[in-house]
Motif scaffolding. Structure first.
Motif, PDB file in Angstrom:
ATOM      1  N   LEU A 116       3.466 -56.617  12.554  1.00 39.60           N
ATOM      2  CA  LEU A 116       3.054 -57.885  13.171  1.00 39.60           C
ATOM      3  C   LEU A 116       3.362 -59.068  12.248  1.00 39.60           C
ATOM      4  O   LEU A 116       3.844 -60.111  12.706  1.00 39.60           O
ATOM      5  N   ALA A 117       3.088 -58.906  10.959  1.00 39.90           N
ATOM      6  CA  ALA A 117       3.362 -59.980   9.994  1.00 39.90           C
ATOM      7  C   ALA A 117       4.857 -60.283   9.954  1.00 39.90           C
ATOM      8  O   ALA A 117       5.262 -61.454   9.944  1.00 39.90           O
ATOM      9  N   ASP A 118       5.685 -59.234   9.950  1.00 35.72           N
ATOM     10  CA  ASP A 118       7.140 -59.438   9.973  1.00 35.72           C
ATOM     11  C   ASP A 118       7.561 -60.188  11.223  1.00 35.72           C
ATOM     12  O   ASP A 118       8.370 -61.122  11.161  1.00 35.72           O
ATOM     13  N   GLN A 119       7.012 -59.790  12.368  1.00 38.84           N
ATOM     14  CA  GLN A 119       7.358 -60.448  13.626  1.00 38.84           C
ATOM     15  C   GLN A 119       6.923 -61.913  13.625  1.00 38.84           C
ATOM     16  O   GLN A 119       7.656 -62.795  14.051  1.00 38.84           O
ATOM     17  N   LEU A 120       5.749 -62.172  13.119  1.00 40.16           N
ATOM     18  CA  LEU A 120       5.248 -63.542  13.031  1.00 40.16           C
ATOM     19  C   LEU A 120       6.136 -64.386  12.122  1.00 40.16           C
ATOM     20  O   LEU A 120       6.464 -65.527  12.442  1.00 40.16           O
ATOM     21  N   ASN A 121       6.551 -63.810  11.005  1.00 38.06           N
ATOM     22  CA  ASN A 121       7.432 -64.521  10.080  1.00 38.06           C
ATOM     23  C   ASN A 121       8.815 -64.766  10.680  1.00 38.06           C
ATOM     24  O   ASN A 121       9.424 -65.799  10.426  1.00 38.06           O
ATOM     25  N   GLU A 122       9.309 -63.818  11.478  1.00 40.10           N
ATOM     26  CA  GLU A 122      10.621 -63.968  12.121  1.00 40.10           C
ATOM     27  C   GLU A 122      10.644 -65.134  13.101  1.00 40.10           C
ATOM     28  O   GLU A 122      11.677 -65.765  13.288  1.00 40.10           O
ATOM     29  N   THR A 123       9.517 -65.413  13.741  1.00 44.03           N
ATOM     30  CA  THR A 123       9.483 -66.508  14.715  1.00 44.03           C
ATOM     31  C   THR A 123       9.304 -67.862  14.048  1.00 44.03           C
ATOM     32  O   THR A 123       9.454 -68.885  14.700  1.00 44.03           O
ATOM     33  N   SER A 124       8.978 -67.855  12.769  1.00 41.13           N
ATOM     34  CA  SER A 124       8.820 -69.093  11.980  1.00 41.13           C
ATOM     35  C   SER A 124       7.811 -70.059  12.584  1.00 41.13           C
ATOM     36  O   SER A 124       7.983 -71.269  12.499  1.00 41.13           O
ATOM     37  N   ALA A 145      -7.479 -76.413  20.686  1.00 41.21           N
ATOM     38  CA  ALA A 145      -6.469 -75.647  19.953  1.00 41.21           C
ATOM     39  C   ALA A 145      -5.091 -75.764  20.600  1.00 41.21           C
ATOM     40  O   ALA A 145      -4.971 -75.967  21.809  1.00 41.21           O
ATOM     41  N   ILE A 146      -4.073 -75.597  19.771  1.00 45.10           N
ATOM     42  CA  ILE A 146      -2.689 -75.506  20.238  1.00 45.10           C
ATOM     43  C   ILE A 146      -2.319 -74.029  20.196  1.00 45.10           C
ATOM     44  O   ILE A 146      -2.353 -73.403  19.129  1.00 45.10           O
ATOM     45  N   VAL A 147      -1.995 -73.455  21.353  1.00 40.86           N
ATOM     46  CA  VAL A 147      -1.622 -72.036  21.442  1.00 40.86           C
ATOM     47  C   VAL A 147      -0.265 -71.953  22.120  1.00 40.86           C
ATOM     48  O   VAL A 147      -0.118 -72.388  23.264  1.00 40.86           O
ATOM     49  N   ARG A 148       0.709 -71.404  21.405  1.00 41.34           N
ATOM     50  CA  ARG A 148       2.063 -71.269  21.955  1.00 41.34           C
ATOM     51  C   ARG A 148       2.559 -69.825  21.976  1.00 41.34           C
ATOM     52  O   ARG A 148       3.576 -69.541  22.578  1.00 41.34           O
ATOM     53  N   SER A 149       1.838 -68.921  21.270  1.00 46.22           N
ATOM     54  CA  SER A 149       2.335 -67.548  21.158  1.00 46.22           C
ATOM     55  C   SER A 149       1.217 -66.519  21.128  1.00 46.22           C
ATOM     56  O   SER A 149       0.147 -66.774  20.593  1.00 46.22           O
ATOM     57  N   VAL A 150       1.545 -65.372  21.699  1.00 47.81           N
ATOM     58  CA  VAL A 150       0.700 -64.184  21.635  1.00 47.81           C
ATOM     59  C   VAL A 150       1.548 -63.085  21.001  1.00 47.81           C
ATOM     60  O   VAL A 150       2.712 -62.893  21.383  1.00 47.81           O
ATOM     61  N   TYR A 151       0.956 -62.381  20.048  1.00 43.95           N
ATOM     62  CA  TYR A 151       1.619 -61.258  19.390  1.00 43.95           C
ATOM     63  C   TYR A 151       0.814 -60.007  19.705  1.00 43.95           C
ATOM     64  O   TYR A 151      -0.378 -59.942  19.422  1.00 43.95           O
ATOM     65  N   LEU A 203     -13.130 -56.516  21.426  1.00 45.24           N
ATOM     66  CA  LEU A 203     -13.279 -55.606  20.336  1.00 45.24           C
ATOM     67  C   LEU A 203     -11.915 -55.194  19.764  1.00 45.24           C
ATOM     68  O   LEU A 203     -11.750 -55.116  18.550  1.00 45.24           O
ATOM     69  N   GLY A 204     -10.962 -54.986  20.640  1.00 41.93           N
ATOM     70  CA  GLY A 204      -9.692 -54.396  20.209  1.00 41.93           C
ATOM     71  C   GLY A 204      -8.925 -55.187  19.179  1.00 41.93           C
ATOM     72  O   GLY A 204      -8.312 -54.617  18.281  1.00 41.93           O
ATOM     73  N   ALA A 205      -8.941 -56.506  19.273  1.00 39.48           N
ATOM     74  CA  ALA A 205      -8.133 -57.310  18.358  1.00 39.48           C
ATOM     75  C   ALA A 205      -8.815 -57.583  17.027  1.00 39.48           C
ATOM     76  O   ALA A 205      -8.150 -57.974  16.068  1.00 39.48           O
ATOM     77  N   VAL A 206     -10.115 -57.357  16.922  1.00 35.61           N
ATOM     78  CA  VAL A 206     -10.835 -57.753  15.707  1.00 35.61           C
ATOM     79  C   VAL A 206     -10.292 -57.068  14.446  1.00 35.61           C
ATOM     80  O   VAL A 206      -9.990 -57.753  13.459  1.00 35.61           O
ATOM     81  N   PRO A 207     -10.125 -55.746  14.410  1.00 37.40           N
ATOM     82  CA  PRO A 207      -9.557 -55.156  13.187  1.00 37.40           C
ATOM     83  C   PRO A 207      -8.149 -55.693  12.891  1.00 37.40           C
ATOM     84  O   PRO A 207      -7.790 -55.877  11.729  1.00 37.40           O
ATOM     85  N   LEU A 208      -7.386 -55.960  13.942  1.00 31.42           N
ATOM     86  CA  LEU A 208      -6.029 -56.488  13.758  1.00 31.42           C
ATOM     87  C   LEU A 208      -6.053 -57.878  13.143  1.00 31.42           C
ATOM     88  O   LEU A 208      -5.300 -58.157  12.207  1.00 31.42           O
ATOM     89  N   ILE A 209      -6.919 -58.764  13.662  1.00 28.10           N
ATOM     90  CA  ILE A 209      -6.921 -60.131  13.137  1.00 28.10           C
ATOM     91  C   ILE A 209      -7.510 -60.198  11.730  1.00 28.10           C
ATOM     92  O   ILE A 209      -7.047 -60.985  10.904  1.00 28.10           O
ATOM     93  N   VAL A 210      -8.488 -59.360  11.439  1.00 27.61           N
ATOM     94  CA  VAL A 210      -9.058 -59.354  10.089  1.00 27.61           C
ATOM     95  C   VAL A 210      -7.995 -58.879   9.086  1.00 27.61           C
ATOM     96  O   VAL A 210      -7.759 -59.524   8.055  1.00 27.61           O
ATOM     97  N   ALA A 211      -7.333 -57.778   9.383  1.00 26.37           N
ATOM     98  CA  ALA A 211      -6.314 -57.246   8.472  1.00 26.37           C
ATOM     99  C   ALA A 211      -5.136 -58.218   8.341  1.00 26.37           C
ATOM    100  O   ALA A 211      -4.631 -58.435   7.235  1.00 26.37           O
ATOM    101  N   LEU A 212      -4.707 -58.815   9.448  1.00 26.66           N
ATOM    102  CA  LEU A 212      -3.586 -59.753   9.407  1.00 26.66           C
ATOM    103  C   LEU A 212      -3.970 -61.027   8.659  1.00 26.66           C
ATOM    104  O   LEU A 212      -3.171 -61.590   7.911  1.00 26.66           O
ATOM    105  N   SER A 213      -5.207 -61.473   8.832  1.00 22.33           N
ATOM    106  CA  SER A 213      -5.705 -62.636   8.106  1.00 22.33           C
ATOM    107  C   SER A 213      -5.636 -62.399   6.597  1.00 22.33           C
ATOM    108  O   SER A 213      -5.202 -63.272   5.833  1.00 22.33           O
ATOM    109  N   LEU A 214      -6.052 -61.228   6.169  1.00 20.14           N
ATOM    110  CA  LEU A 214      -6.003 -60.894   4.750  1.00 20.14           C
ATOM    111  C   LEU A 214      -4.561 -60.821   4.239  1.00 20.14           C
ATOM    112  O   LEU A 214      -4.254 -61.305   3.147  1.00 20.14           O
TER     113      LEU A 214
END
Length: 175
Positions: A50-58, A136-142, A69-80
Motif C-alpha cells: 500500500l505504501a508503495d502504491q501511495l508513493n507511486e501516485t505521488s 476534508a479533501i478526498v481524492r483517492s481510496v487505496y 473495523l477492517g481498515a483500523v489495523p491497516l491505517i495504524v500500520a500505514l500511519s507508522l
C-alpha cells in the motif's frame, strides 16, 4: 515484488463457498482481509505494498482515514510506516460520550482513504461524504481488494480514484 492475489490465496484469505456480502449480494467467494492481517508478516507485506502504491501516485496525503473495523489495523500500520496521522471513521454515532463519528483531526490538505475490500463502494462513499462535510479533501481510496462490483464507477462519480492492490474478476481471479 509480492503478488498480493497469490498471497491472499496461499494464506486462505480468499474463501470459496456461498456468502452474503455486506451489500446484501450473494457471492461464491469471500475475501477475509481482517483475519489475515492478524499475522504481522502478512500485515507488513500488505502495508509495504500500500505504501508503495501511495508513493507511486505521488499524492502525498496529509493524513489517511479508514472505517472501523477492517481498515483500523491497516491505517495504524500505514500511519507508522509513512509517519502521517490517521483518522478513524465510526460506522455510526455513539449515543454516549462525545458522539463523534470522526476520531482524529481533519488536517489542511488531502486525506487518502484506506479500505480492506471494496465491493459496491457504498461504505467508502459514506466515509468520503462524512469527511468532505467536515472540510476534508478526498481524492483517492487505496484498497487491498476491489471486487469489481460497482465501487470504482461510484467513486469516480464522486471525483475519487480507486487504487487496489488486487482487482477481482467475474471468474474470481485477479485481473
Amino acid at each position: 515484488m509480492v503478488d498480493i492475489y497469490q498471497l491472499l490465496l496461499q494464506i486462505g484469505a480468499i474463501k470459496k463457498g456461498e456468502f452474503i456480502l455486506r451489500s446484501g449480494k450473494k457471492s461464491d467467494y469471500y475475501v477475509d482481509i481482517k483475519e489475515s492481517i492478524t499475522d504481522p508478516k502478512v500485515l507488513n507485506i500488505l502495508i509495504s505494498s500500500l505504501a508503495d502504491q501511495l508513493n507511486e501516485t505521488s499524492e502525498n496525503p496529509n493524513a489517511i482515514a479508514g472505517m472501523e473495523l477492517g481498515a483500523v489495523p491497516l491505517i495504524v500500520a500505514l500511519s507508522l510506516k509513512l509517519n502521517i496521522p490517521y483518522i478513524i471513521i465510526r460506522k455510526e454515532k455513539k449515543e454516549y460520550g462525545i458522539s463523534n463519528r470522526i476520531i482524529g483531526k481533519i488536517p489542511n490538505g488531502q486525506i487518502a482513504i484506506i479500505e480492506d475490500v471494496v465491493t459496491t463502494g457504498k461504505t467508502v462513499s459514506d466515509c468520503i461524504s462524512l469527511l468532505r462535510e467536515s472540510g476534508a479533501i478526498v481524492r483517492s481510496v487505496y484498497a487491498i481488494v476491489d471486487r469489481n462490483e460497482g465501487g470504482e464507477p461510484l467513486l469516480s462519480g464522486m471525483g475519487v480514484n480507486l487504487h487496489a492492490l488486487v482487482k477481482m474478476g467475474a471468474n474470481n481471479g485477479s485481473k
